[in-house]
Scaffold this active site. Structure first.
Site, PDB file in Angstrom:
ATOM      1  N   ASN A 150       0.806  -1.235   0.000  1.00  0.00           N
ATOM      2  CA  ASN A 150       0.000   0.000   0.000  1.00  0.00           C
ATOM      3  C   ASN A 150       0.838   1.282   0.000  1.00  0.00           C
ATOM      4  O   ASN A 150       0.432   2.278  -0.591  1.00  0.00           O
ATOM      5  CB  ASN A 150      -1.019  -0.010   1.149  1.00  0.00           C
ATOM      6  CG  ASN A 150      -0.377  -0.118   2.504  1.00  0.00           C
ATOM      7  OD1 ASN A 150       0.762  -0.577   2.639  1.00  0.00           O
ATOM      8  ND2 ASN A 150      -1.086   0.306   3.521  1.00  0.00           N
ATOM      9  N   GLU A 247       4.268  -5.244  11.865  1.00  0.00           N
ATOM     10  CA  GLU A 247       3.263  -4.177  11.686  1.00  0.00           C
ATOM     11  C   GLU A 247       2.145  -4.791  10.857  1.00  0.00           C
ATOM     12  O   GLU A 247       2.274  -4.948   9.646  1.00  0.00           O
ATOM     13  CB  GLU A 247       3.881  -2.996  10.931  1.00  0.00           C
ATOM     14  CG  GLU A 247       4.982  -2.274  11.671  1.00  0.00           C
ATOM     15  CD  GLU A 247       4.470  -1.530  12.877  1.00  0.00           C
ATOM     16  OE1 GLU A 247       3.289  -1.127  12.883  1.00  0.00           O
ATOM     17  OE2 GLU A 247       5.231  -1.365  13.836  1.00  0.00           O
ATOM     18  N   CYS A 281      -3.717   0.386   6.885  1.00  0.00           N
ATOM     19  CA  CYS A 281      -3.896  -0.518   8.024  1.00  0.00           C
ATOM     20  C   CYS A 281      -4.612   0.123   9.200  1.00  0.00           C
ATOM     21  O   CYS A 281      -5.383  -0.517   9.891  1.00  0.00           O
ATOM     22  CB  CYS A 281      -2.525  -1.001   8.471  1.00  0.00           C
ATOM     23  SG  CYS A 281      -1.380   0.361   8.757  1.00  0.00           S
ATOM     24  N   GLU A 459       7.167   1.089  15.094  1.00  0.00           N
ATOM     25  CA  GLU A 459       7.952   1.790  14.104  1.00  0.00           C
ATOM     26  C   GLU A 459       7.955   3.269  14.516  1.00  0.00           C
ATOM     27  O   GLU A 459       7.058   3.717  15.218  1.00  0.00           O
ATOM     28  CB  GLU A 459       7.325   1.610  12.711  1.00  0.00           C
ATOM     29  CG  GLU A 459       8.301   0.928  11.812  1.00  0.00           C
ATOM     30  CD  GLU A 459       7.750   0.196  10.618  1.00  0.00           C
ATOM     31  OE1 GLU A 459       6.701   0.575  10.082  1.00  0.00           O
ATOM     32  OE2 GLU A 459       8.405  -0.758  10.211  1.00  0.00           O
TER      33      GLU A 459
HETATM   34  P1  NAD Z   1       0.841  -9.806   2.979  1.00  0.00           P
HETATM   35  O1  NAD Z   1       0.889 -10.316   4.375  1.00  0.00           O
HETATM   36  O2  NAD Z   1       0.144 -10.611   1.973  1.00  0.00           O
HETATM   37  O3  NAD Z   1       2.332  -9.591   2.417  1.00  0.00           O
HETATM   38  C1  NAD Z   1       3.256  -8.759   3.083  1.00  0.00           C
HETATM   39  C2  NAD Z   1       4.659  -9.091   2.581  1.00  0.00           C
HETATM   40  O4  NAD Z   1       5.039 -10.380   3.044  1.00  0.00           O
HETATM   41  C3  NAD Z   1       4.796  -9.146   1.061  1.00  0.00           C
HETATM   42  O5  NAD Z   1       6.040  -8.600   0.692  1.00  0.00           O
HETATM   43  C4  NAD Z   1       4.753 -10.638   0.776  1.00  0.00           C
HETATM   44  O6  NAD Z   1       5.380 -10.999  -0.427  1.00  0.00           O
HETATM   45  C5  NAD Z   1       5.511 -11.190   1.962  1.00  0.00           C
HETATM   46  N1  NAD Z   1       5.241 -12.568   2.315  1.00  0.00           N
HETATM   47  C6  NAD Z   1       4.175 -13.321   2.009  1.00  0.00           C
HETATM   48  N2  NAD Z   1       4.292 -14.544   2.565  1.00  0.00           N
HETATM   49  C7  NAD Z   1       5.458 -14.561   3.244  1.00  0.00           C
HETATM   50  C8  NAD Z   1       6.126 -15.541   4.040  1.00  0.00           C
HETATM   51  N3  NAD Z   1       5.615 -16.740   4.254  1.00  0.00           N
HETATM   52  N4  NAD Z   1       7.313 -15.202   4.599  1.00  0.00           N
HETATM   53  C9  NAD Z   1       7.830 -13.963   4.428  1.00  0.00           C
HETATM   54  N5  NAD Z   1       7.243 -13.003   3.676  1.00  0.00           N
HETATM   55  C10 NAD Z   1       6.067 -13.299   3.093  1.00  0.00           C
HETATM   56  O7  NAD Z   1       0.246  -8.329   3.100  1.00  0.00           O
HETATM   57  P2  NAD Z   1      -0.128  -7.348   1.904  1.00  0.00           P
HETATM   58  O8  NAD Z   1      -1.354  -7.893   1.250  1.00  0.00           O
HETATM   59  O9  NAD Z   1       1.067  -7.042   1.107  1.00  0.00           O
HETATM   60  O10 NAD Z   1      -0.505  -6.005   2.695  1.00  0.00           O
HETATM   61  C11 NAD Z   1      -1.735  -5.777   3.299  1.00  0.00           C
HETATM   62  C12 NAD Z   1      -1.659  -6.034   4.788  1.00  0.00           C
HETATM   63  O11 NAD Z   1      -0.614  -5.237   5.353  1.00  0.00           O
HETATM   64  C13 NAD Z   1      -2.919  -5.604   5.517  1.00  0.00           C
HETATM   65  O12 NAD Z   1      -3.255  -6.582   6.486  1.00  0.00           O
HETATM   66  C14 NAD Z   1      -2.524  -4.317   6.195  1.00  0.00           C
HETATM   67  O13 NAD Z   1      -3.258  -3.983   7.341  1.00  0.00           O
HETATM   68  C15 NAD Z   1      -1.090  -4.574   6.514  1.00  0.00           C
HETATM   69  N6  NAD Z   1      -0.363  -3.307   6.718  1.00  0.00           N
HETATM   70  C16 NAD Z   1       0.017  -2.974   7.987  1.00  0.00           C
HETATM   71  C17 NAD Z   1       0.667  -1.763   8.217  1.00  0.00           C
HETATM   72  C18 NAD Z   1       1.100  -1.367   9.620  1.00  0.00           C
HETATM   73  O14 NAD Z   1       1.905  -0.452   9.737  1.00  0.00           O
HETATM   74  N7  NAD Z   1       0.572  -1.990  10.676  1.00  0.00           N
HETATM   75  C19 NAD Z   1       0.939  -0.910   7.145  1.00  0.00           C
HETATM   76  C20 NAD Z   1       0.553  -1.287   5.862  1.00  0.00           C
HETATM   77  C21 NAD Z   1      -0.104  -2.499   5.661  1.00  0.00           C
END
Ligand code: NAD
Length: 485
Positions: A150, A247, A281, A459
């Site tokens: 995002n 996060e 998020c 963070e």
């Molecule tokens: P996701 O969990 O699908 O992927 C996040 C990252 O992890 C990607 O780079 C992905 O390729 C990688 N990944 C996937 N499987 C993995 C594994 N088994 N081991 C290591 N890495 C792996 O999330 P997304 O769809 O990219 O993002 C959306 C999510 O992120 C939402 O839940 C949102 O709330 C959260 N988010 C949180 C914050 C925060 O600061 N708390 C900020 C932005 C987004």
């Protein structure tokens, strides 16, 4: 536009040599904007070896010098704001107005902030008469950063800035959906004078992320992503007992009391829900409105939401851009369909939006769902799209209990003129971030992170510098001592 999407290892772009090939698409048009192969196992090893070598050089540099290099990187990033913002728009589908004002700027803010703090990392000292102790704040070593889609560049900056300021190296893996700008950040760091290998970039999906999380030479892993991925990363890191910072997602409450101005409250609720077409998020996706002003605020929300401009992300007038992909649009729409089936009232939106000239774009009309109950799926689970759930409440105690009925605990907010009540609510709502009479504000000085299933660690703020250093206590004996052996 077609982009070269590479890895960045030891100061150079290299093409991925892994088995899986990815096609990167502009989600607003469906057009292909680049292709890349994920990092191969050998390239993952190479990036770790390069980071291990470089970290020693970087950590040995005076902290003020590290700060100077980071400050220069922040300047270079700001100078390229418009170009990088346009890339972010093609990669994510977010509106250009937001990308120009927020994404690159807040990334540069983080680098500047930690550049300025690098020289102030100091330890403690205490004299006991017979001896004294002091502490050293030492870097952890090679750290991995794994990003969500995002805010691709901002996340890369927020993770790397404190890690690098504290003398660590970082290997960053952006989301496979938004791979372009992390490599530009790597090039900027080199241009600013950073030794090659201090910041490397690996591309791919699960494989490189999981390999970094498990690798014995990677001492810490920081993920921004969903809670299920957080669990997997923690599991992969656990055999080595390595530090993990997570996060994760949220389902944050925004509580509007009876003394709120209905128009201001409605606009704040929209800001808390529809910024970045809901793909944030911390968004306040559960909007609790006091029964006495429920109709007035809801009417205002619906009237204003209907007039939001859904449009081409490249148009400066656009307020709601494209979702990240058609797959994600299907997920968002599925939640809304099931909300209808559960008896909630979709009062506006609730369907794909048509944008002329963007027939293959993943646009979703900003959606408001009223008459919700706490147990409904769309009220409990993170949707990560432009979908606001509106709930009615009667008393303060009731709304605190209901706000806390969530597995998540990322953020929350309250709208009221009664400041004593506002602070009471802030103290009782179980979230890591809380806003009073505003939403989304996030200067670098504020620690940000989640309670409960929303994550581990923080963070930003000083907290993150603590998290990227380890404290060594050194005791010095100054007087002869009687030894028992
Ligand atoms: P996701 O969990 O699908 O992927 C996040 C990252 O992890 C990607 O780079 C992905 O390729 C990688 N990944 C996937 N499987 C993995 C594994 N088994 N081991 C290591 N890495 C792996 O999330 P997304 O769809 O990219 O993002 C959306 C999510 O992120 C939402 O839940 C949102 O709330 C959260 N988010 C949180 C914050 C925060 O600061 N708390 C900020 C932005 C987004």
């Amino acid at each position: 536009m077609s982009y070269a999407i590479d890895l960045f290892i030891d100061g150079k772009r290299v093409a991925g040599e892994g088995e899986t090939e990815f096609v990167c698409r502009n989600p607003a048009t469906g057009a292909e904007i680049g292709k890349f192969r994920e990092a191969s196992p050998a390239q993952i090893e190479e990036s770790i070896a390069s980071a291990t070598r470089a970290q020693k050089v970087w950590a040995a540099m005076p902290a003020e010098e590290r700060g100077r290099i980071l400050r220069k990187a922040a300047q270079l990033l700001r100078a390229r704001n418009d170009e990088l913002a346009r890339i972010e728009v093609e990669d994510t589908g977010k509106p250009i107005g937001e990308a120009l004002a927020v994404d690159i700027q807040t990334g540069a803010d983080a680098i500047e902030h930690y550049a300025n703090l690098a020289g102030s990392l100091a330890g403690e000292y205490q004299d006991f008469g017979y001896g004294f102790y002091y502490t050293r704040r030492e870097p952890i070593g090679v750290c991995a950063g794994i990003g969500a889609w995002n805010y691709p560049l901002q996340i890369a900056c927020w993770k790397s800035a404190p890690a690098l300021a504290a003398g660590n190296a970082m290997i960053f893996k952006p989301s496979e959906l938004t791979p372009i700008n992390a490599v530009h950040l790597a090039e900027i760091y080199i241009e600013a004078g950073m030794p090659p290998g201090v910041f490397n970039v690996l591309q791919g999906e699960r494989n490189p992320g999981a390999a970094l999380a498990a690798h014995p030479a990677v001492e810490k892993v920081s993920l921004t992503g969903s809670a299920p991925t957080g669990r997997k990363v923690m599991e992969a890191a656990s055999p080595r007992l390595k530090e993990v910072s997570l996060e994760l997602g949220g389902k944050s409450p925004l509580i509007i009391f009876e003394d709120a101005d209905p128009e201001h409250a409605a606009r704040l609720a929209m800001y808390a829900n529809f910024l970045t077409q809901g793909e944030i998020c911390a968004n306040g996706t559960r909007v609790f409105i006091h029964s006495s002003i429920y109709d007035a605020v809801l009417d205002e929300i619906v009237k204003r939401t209907k007039s939001l401009k859904v449009g081409s992300p490249a148009d400066p007038e656009t307020q709601i851009g494209s979702l990240i992909s058609m797959d994600h649009l299907g997920v968002v729409n599925g939640f809304v369909d099931r909300a209808r089936e559960a008896g909630a009232n979709v009062v506006c939106g609730g369907h794909r939006a048509e944008v002329p000239g963007h027939e293959h774009g993943a646009f979703y009309a900003p959606t408001v769902i009223a008459d919700c109950t706490d147990d409904m799926e769309h009220v409990r689970e993170e949707i990560f799209g432009p979908v606001m759930s509106v709930l009615k409440f009667e008393t303060e105690d009731e709304v605190i209990t209901r706000a806390n009925q969530s597995d998540y605990g990322l953020a929350g907010g309250v709208v009221t003129k009664d400041l004593t009540r506002a602070h009471r609510i802030a103290a009782n709502v179980q979230t890591g971030m809380f806003w009073i009479n505003t939403y989304q504000a996030q200067p670098m000085q504020i620690p940000f992170g989640g309670y409960k299933q929303s994550g581990i660690g923080r963070e930003n703020g000083w907290d993150v510098l603590d998290a990227y250093t380890q404290k060594k206590s050194v005791f010095v004996q100054m007087k002869p001592e009687e030894l028992p052996f």
